[in-house]
Design a protein around this motif. Structure first.
Motif, PDB file in Angstrom:
ATOM      1  N   TYR A 110     -41.007  13.679 -63.785  1.00 33.78           N
ATOM      2  CA  TYR A 110     -40.531  12.789 -65.031  1.00 33.78           C
ATOM      3  C   TYR A 110     -40.315  11.368 -64.639  1.00 33.78           C
ATOM      4  CZ  TYR A 110     -39.819  17.706 -66.354  1.00 33.78           C
ATOM      5  OH  TYR A 110     -39.839  18.969 -66.605  1.00 33.78           O
ATOM      6  N   SER A 111     -40.625  10.797 -65.771  1.00 33.91           N
ATOM      7  CA  SER A 111     -40.378   9.128 -65.638  1.00 33.91           C
ATOM      8  C   SER A 111     -40.270   8.353 -67.078  1.00 33.91           C
ATOM      9  CB  SER A 111     -41.604   8.386 -64.871  1.00 33.91           C
ATOM     10  OG  SER A 111     -42.831   8.435 -65.622  1.00 33.91           O
ATOM     11  N   VAL A 112     -39.870   7.328 -67.159  1.00 34.19           N
ATOM     12  CA  VAL A 112     -39.807   6.698 -68.392  1.00 34.19           C
ATOM     13  C   VAL A 112     -40.870   5.599 -68.539  1.00 34.19           C
ATOM     14  CG1 VAL A 112     -38.357   5.226 -70.051  1.00 34.19           C
ATOM     15  CG2 VAL A 112     -37.258   7.095 -68.899  1.00 34.19           C
ATOM     16  N   ARG A 113     -41.842   5.886 -69.379  1.00 42.22           N
ATOM     17  CA  ARG A 113     -42.933   4.940 -69.608  1.00 42.22           C
ATOM     18  C   ARG A 113     -42.435   3.632 -70.190  1.00 42.22           C
ATOM     19  NH1 ARG A 113     -47.211   9.245 -72.646  1.00 42.22           N
ATOM     20  NH2 ARG A 113     -47.696  10.337 -70.827  1.00 42.22           N
ATOM     21  N   PRO A 114     -42.965   2.640 -69.571  1.00 43.58           N
ATOM     22  CA  PRO A 114     -42.630   1.029 -70.206  1.00 43.58           C
ATOM     23  C   PRO A 114     -43.329   0.948 -71.624  1.00 43.58           C
ATOM     24  CG  PRO A 114     -44.111   0.754 -68.342  1.00 43.58           C
ATOM     25  CD  PRO A 114     -43.825   2.471 -68.341  1.00 43.58           C
ATOM     26  N   HIS A 115     -42.833  -0.057 -72.121  1.00 42.78           N
ATOM     27  CA  HIS A 115     -43.511  -0.333 -73.416  1.00 42.78           C
ATOM     28  C   HIS A 115     -45.070  -0.959 -72.765  1.00 42.78           C
ATOM     29  CE1 HIS A 115     -39.487  -0.770 -75.189  1.00 42.78           C
ATOM     30  NE2 HIS A 115     -40.112  -0.211 -76.403  1.00 42.78           N
ATOM     31  N   ASP A 116     -45.917  -0.597 -73.919  1.00 40.29           N
ATOM     32  CA  ASP A 116     -47.261  -0.865 -73.579  1.00 40.29           C
ATOM     33  C   ASP A 116     -48.161  -0.933 -74.734  1.00 40.29           C
ATOM     34  OD1 ASP A 116     -47.962   1.786 -74.243  1.00 40.29           O
ATOM     35  OD2 ASP A 116     -48.518   2.334 -72.152  1.00 40.29           O
ATOM     36  N   MET A 117     -49.247  -1.500 -74.698  1.00 37.00           N
ATOM     37  CA  MET A 117     -50.003  -1.549 -76.030  1.00 37.00           C
ATOM     38  C   MET A 117     -50.599  -0.119 -76.789  1.00 37.00           C
ATOM     39  SD  MET A 117     -50.167  -4.771 -76.556  1.00 37.00           S
ATOM     40  CE  MET A 117     -51.350  -4.396 -77.759  1.00 37.00           C
ATOM     41  N   GLU A 118     -50.478   0.585 -75.835  1.00 34.50           N
ATOM     42  CA  GLU A 118     -50.713   2.112 -76.400  1.00 34.50           C
ATOM     43  C   GLU A 118     -49.814   2.429 -77.518  1.00 34.50           C
ATOM     44  OE1 GLU A 118     -53.829   3.844 -76.218  1.00 34.50           O
ATOM     45  OE2 GLU A 118     -54.408   2.068 -75.017  1.00 34.50           O
ATOM     46  N   ASP A 119     -48.405   2.458 -76.876  1.00 30.01           N
ATOM     47  CA  ASP A 119     -47.301   2.821 -77.640  1.00 30.01           C
ATOM     48  C   ASP A 119     -47.297   2.107 -78.998  1.00 30.01           C
ATOM     49  OD1 ASP A 119     -44.847   3.084 -78.670  1.00 30.01           O
ATOM     50  OD2 ASP A 119     -43.588   2.205 -76.950  1.00 30.01           O
ATOM     51  N   PHE A 120     -47.286   0.796 -78.851  1.00 33.71           N
ATOM     52  CA  PHE A 120     -47.104  -0.080 -80.114  1.00 33.71           C
ATOM     53  C   PHE A 120     -48.248   0.221 -80.876  1.00 33.71           C
ATOM     54  CE2 PHE A 120     -44.175  -2.785 -77.434  1.00 33.71           C
ATOM     55  CZ  PHE A 120     -43.123  -2.262 -78.181  1.00 33.71           C
ATOM     56  N   ARG A 121     -49.460   0.418 -80.380  1.00 32.35           N
ATOM     57  CA  ARG A 121     -50.606   0.678 -81.189  1.00 32.35           C
ATOM     58  C   ARG A 121     -50.633   1.844 -82.044  1.00 32.35           C
ATOM     59  NH1 ARG A 121     -56.097   1.129 -78.096  1.00 32.35           N
ATOM     60  NH2 ARG A 121     -55.009  -0.225 -77.168  1.00 32.35           N
ATOM     61  N   ALA A 122     -50.078   3.023 -81.408  1.00 30.23           N
ATOM     62  CA  ALA A 122     -49.950   4.106 -82.204  1.00 30.23           C
ATOM     63  C   ALA A 122     -49.093   3.901 -83.398  1.00 30.23           C
ATOM     64  CB  ALA A 122     -49.136   5.228 -81.289  1.00 30.23           C
ATOM     65  N   CYS A 123     -48.019   2.983 -83.262  1.00 24.86           N
ATOM     66  CA  CYS A 123     -46.813   2.798 -84.239  1.00 24.86           C
ATOM     67  C   CYS A 123     -47.521   2.107 -85.355  1.00 24.86           C
ATOM     68  CB  CYS A 123     -45.445   2.329 -83.602  1.00 24.86           C
ATOM     69  SG  CYS A 123     -44.557   3.320 -82.625  1.00 24.86           S
ATOM     70  N   VAL A 124     -48.126   0.748 -84.834  1.00 22.72           N
ATOM     71  CA  VAL A 124     -48.520  -0.138 -85.903  1.00 22.72           C
ATOM     72  C   VAL A 124     -50.037   0.469 -86.685  1.00 22.72           C
ATOM     73  CG1 VAL A 124     -49.893  -2.342 -86.113  1.00 22.72           C
ATOM     74  CG2 VAL A 124     -47.904  -2.133 -84.453  1.00 22.72           C
ATOM     75  N   GLU A 125     -50.666   1.159 -85.896  1.00 17.49           N
ATOM     76  CA  GLU A 125     -51.800   1.999 -86.919  1.00 17.49           C
ATOM     77  C   GLU A 125     -51.222   2.904 -87.764  1.00 17.49           C
ATOM     78  OE1 GLU A 125     -54.236   3.650 -83.853  1.00 17.49           O
ATOM     79  OE2 GLU A 125     -55.231   1.972 -83.308  1.00 17.49           O
ATOM     80  N   ARG A 126     -49.893   3.450 -87.629  1.00 16.95           N
ATOM     81  CA  ARG A 126     -49.710   4.470 -88.600  1.00 16.95           C
ATOM     82  C   ARG A 126     -48.670   3.755 -89.817  1.00 16.95           C
ATOM     83  NH1 ARG A 126     -48.027  10.201 -85.797  1.00 16.95           N
ATOM     84  NH2 ARG A 126     -49.754  10.093 -84.481  1.00 16.95           N
ATOM     85  N   TRP A 127     -47.903   2.946 -89.208  1.00 22.51           N
ATOM     86  CA  TRP A 127     -46.945   2.074 -90.238  1.00 22.51           C
ATOM     87  C   TRP A 127     -46.993   0.501 -90.396  1.00 22.51           C
ATOM     88  CZ3 TRP A 127     -44.821   5.581 -86.168  1.00 22.51           C
ATOM     89  CH2 TRP A 127     -44.960   6.988 -86.637  1.00 22.51           C
ATOM     90  N   GLY A 128     -47.983   0.135 -89.619  1.00 21.11           N
ATOM     91  CA  GLY A 128     -48.016  -1.276 -89.841  1.00 21.11           C
ATOM     92  C   GLY A 128     -47.044  -2.186 -88.681  1.00 21.11           C
ATOM     93  N   VAL A 129     -47.205  -3.687 -88.913  1.00 18.89           N
ATOM     94  CA  VAL A 129     -46.397  -4.283 -87.945  1.00 18.89           C
ATOM     95  C   VAL A 129     -44.973  -4.226 -87.791  1.00 18.89           C
ATOM     96  CG1 VAL A 129     -46.243  -6.636 -87.123  1.00 18.89           C
ATOM     97  CG2 VAL A 129     -48.333  -6.012 -87.742  1.00 18.89           C
ATOM     98  N   ASP A 130     -44.477  -4.132 -89.099  1.00 23.58           N
ATOM     99  CA  ASP A 130     -42.873  -3.624 -89.179  1.00 23.58           C
ATOM    100  C   ASP A 130     -42.597  -2.416 -89.214  1.00 23.58           C
ATOM    101  OD1 ASP A 130     -42.485  -6.492 -89.451  1.00 23.58           O
ATOM    102  OD2 ASP A 130     -42.875  -6.704 -91.600  1.00 23.58           O
ATOM    103  N   TRP A 131     -43.402  -1.623 -88.365  1.00 25.68           N
ATOM    104  CA  TRP A 131     -43.094  -0.182 -88.451  1.00 25.68           C
ATOM    105  C   TRP A 131     -41.799   0.356 -88.189  1.00 25.68           C
ATOM    106  CZ3 TRP A 131     -40.920   2.446 -84.396  1.00 25.68           C
ATOM    107  CH2 TRP A 131     -40.635   1.784 -83.214  1.00 25.68           C
ATOM    108  N   ILE A 132     -40.654  -0.281 -87.840  1.00 25.53           N
ATOM    109  CA  ILE A 132     -39.403   0.159 -87.668  1.00 25.53           C
ATOM    110  C   ILE A 132     -38.596  -0.077 -88.922  1.00 25.53           C
ATOM    111  CG2 ILE A 132     -38.419  -1.958 -86.692  1.00 25.53           C
ATOM    112  CD1 ILE A 132     -37.743   1.561 -85.506  1.00 25.53           C
ATOM    113  N   SER A 133     -38.857  -1.030 -89.828  1.00 25.04           N
ATOM    114  CA  SER A 133     -38.269  -1.267 -90.816  1.00 25.04           C
ATOM    115  C   SER A 133     -38.941  -1.309 -92.177  1.00 25.04           C
ATOM    116  CB  SER A 133     -37.533  -2.512 -90.833  1.00 25.04           C
ATOM    117  OG  SER A 133     -38.769  -3.645 -90.811  1.00 25.04           O
ATOM    118  N   GLY A 134     -40.440  -1.235 -91.993  1.00 27.88           N
ATOM    119  CA  GLY A 134     -41.276  -1.210 -93.257  1.00 27.88           C
ATOM    120  C   GLY A 134     -41.197  -0.010 -93.796  1.00 27.88           C
TER     121      GLY A 134
END
Length: 134
Positions: A110-134
């Motif tokens: 087990y490990s903790v994956r760092p932030h990367d483009m794949e992580d943010f891409r998955a969120c941005v593609e689903r919910w947009g750039v303001d995915w956390i608050s939008g």
């Protein structure tokens, strides 16, 4: 400043539903990894930015107190206005940090994956750039 962390059934239910349904989280669903969800009364900031949640690997020396492999903490003062949909977005993001590899002998590592483009891409593609608050 003291911080109180408590087990949170709401986050556990939302997280479990995500792991059960999301293809990008199949590595968790197919593993033996356990995840503990906590709510914190601390309004965390890092480098001047609000931190909504984080994923940590539970150190072996701490498993006597936290019987899990991963810990997801939600900083509740920073998420006070979030409904279940937005909390699910946050938990999805944090669950993407759960790293599970299998060695040649079939033992999970087990490990903790760092932030990367794949992580943010998955969120941005689903919910947009303001995915956390939008």
């Amino acid at each position: 400043m003291s911080e109180t962390r408590t087990l949170n059934d709401r986050y556990s239910e939302l997280g479990r539903a995500l792991v059960d349904s999301e293809p990008l989280l199949a590595h968790i669903r197919d593993s033996e990894a356990t995840i503990c969800y906590l709510g914190s009364d601390y309004a965390k900031k890092s480098k001047g930015r609000t931190v909504f949640g984080e994923c940590e690997r539970v150190a072996d020396k701490n498993k006597w107190a936290i019987p899990a492999d991963f810990l997801i903490v939600v900083y509740e003062p920073n998420c006070a206005d979030m409904d279940d949909e937005h909390l699910s977005r946050l938990l999805f993001h944090e669950l993407l940090h759960v790293g599970i590899d299998v060695d040649d002998e079939g033992v999970e590592k087990y490990s903790v994956r760092p932030h990367d483009m794949e992580d943010f891409r998955a969120c941005v593609e689903r919910w947009g750039v303001d995915w956390i608050s939008g």
